[in-house]
Design an enzyme around this catalytic site. Structure first.
Site, PDB file in Angstrom:
ATOM      1  N   ALA A  98       0.243  -0.766  -0.094  1.00  0.00           N
ATOM      2  CA  ALA A  98       0.022   0.158   0.132  1.00  0.00           C
ATOM      3  C   ALA A  98       1.073   1.050   0.284  1.00  0.00           C
ATOM      4  O   ALA A  98       1.895   1.558   0.617  1.00  0.00           O
ATOM      5  CB  ALA A  98      -1.183   0.163   1.413  1.00  0.00           C
ATOM      6  N   CYS A  99       0.177   2.156  -0.767  1.00  0.00           N
ATOM      7  CA  CYS A  99       1.229   3.374  -0.872  1.00  0.00           C
ATOM      8  C   CYS A  99       0.299   4.834  -0.307  1.00  0.00           C
ATOM      9  O   CYS A  99      -0.963   4.149   0.095  1.00  0.00           O
ATOM     10  CB  CYS A  99       2.139   3.735  -2.112  1.00  0.00           C
ATOM     11  SG  CYS A  99       1.306   3.729  -3.250  1.00  0.00           S
ATOM     12  N   SER A 100       0.067   5.418  -0.675  1.00  0.00           N
ATOM     13  CA  SER A 100      -1.616   6.441  -0.249  1.00  0.00           C
ATOM     14  C   SER A 100      -2.509   6.713  -1.164  1.00  0.00           C
ATOM     15  O   SER A 100      -3.146   6.107  -0.675  1.00  0.00           O
ATOM     16  CB  SER A 100      -0.140   8.127  -0.907  1.00  0.00           C
ATOM     17  OG  SER A 100       0.465   8.495   0.415  1.00  0.00           O
TER      18      SER A 100
END
Length: 226
Positions: free
Chosen positions: A166-168
């Protein structure tokens, strides 16, 4: 007493100068390194300038190439609600690759953090040039791909772990009219690195932590110590 009588310029010496310097043992030539010797009296001052751009990091490898590997390795995108279910029911681990400060400000409970990017730390000529490039656009905290990313993951997760990266806001592997190859993101670059290095159960969080929070799913924070 020896004194400095001239200053090396960033250009290469002429062929005749190079021959003289090389034969006298006062200069070193190698790939990506400029070295000019200044001799006065019995002392020699060598100035080195590592000005050659290093090998391409994963972020700069063609996205089409990365996407093909992700599809070949069957990296699947999951929405935030499915990710929460997989985390609770099937022992999936959410790997948050955002900067540590973002992770501390709010992340899915139980998620672990290994930064995909970090602040530029070195001070070679190339790193200084990159800092100036960021500053030109008003960004004074330039980042670089974290060269210790894989070591950080390996310290926390083995190759059999079930991982949701996951990232932003995440990218996508799904083609659209405007983006026929989808769009890369930090989490997809991280997923690419993981499968390239032997991780077998890698998933991608569609919509990223932004969508996770927007959907009202649980979030925990880490308070900074004084």
């Amino acid at each position: 007493m020896a004194s400095l009588t001239s200053i090396a310029t960033p250009s290469y010496p002429s062929s005749s100068q190079a021959s003289r310097l090389k034969s006298s043992g006062n200069t070193l030539f190698s790939a990506g390194v400029r070295s000019t010797a200044i001799v006065s009296g019995q002392r020699t001052l060598k100035i080195h300038c590592a000005s050659t751009k290093p090998a391409k990091p994963a972020a700069e490898i063609d996205w089409k190439q990365k996407r093909e590997l992700l599809l070949e390795k069957r990296v699947r995108s999951v929405d935030v609600k499915e990710a929460l279910r997989l985390q609770k029911e099937n022992n999936f681990v959410i790997l948050d690759v955002r900067p540590e400060a973002d992770y501390k400000a709010g992340h899915p409970p139980g998620a672990i953090n290994v930064e995909m990017y970090r602040l530029i730390r070195e001070w070679t000529a190339w790193d200084i040039a990159r800092r100036l490039g960021f500053a030109f656009f008003g960004i004074f905290s330039g980042t670089e791909e974290n060269p210790e990313f894989l070591q950080g993951v390996e310290a926390k997760l083995d190759k059999e772990a079930k991982i949701i990266v996951a990232c932003s806001s995440a990218g996508t592997m799904k083609p659209t009219q405007n983006l026929p190859e989808g769009q890369q993101s930090r989490s997809l670059i991280a997923a690419y690195l993981l499968v390239l290095n032997g991780y077998k159960n890698v998933f991608h969080l569609e919509g990223g932590i932004y969508t996770w929070s927007k959907e009202g799913l649980p979030v925990e924070t880490i308070e900074e110590e004084d």
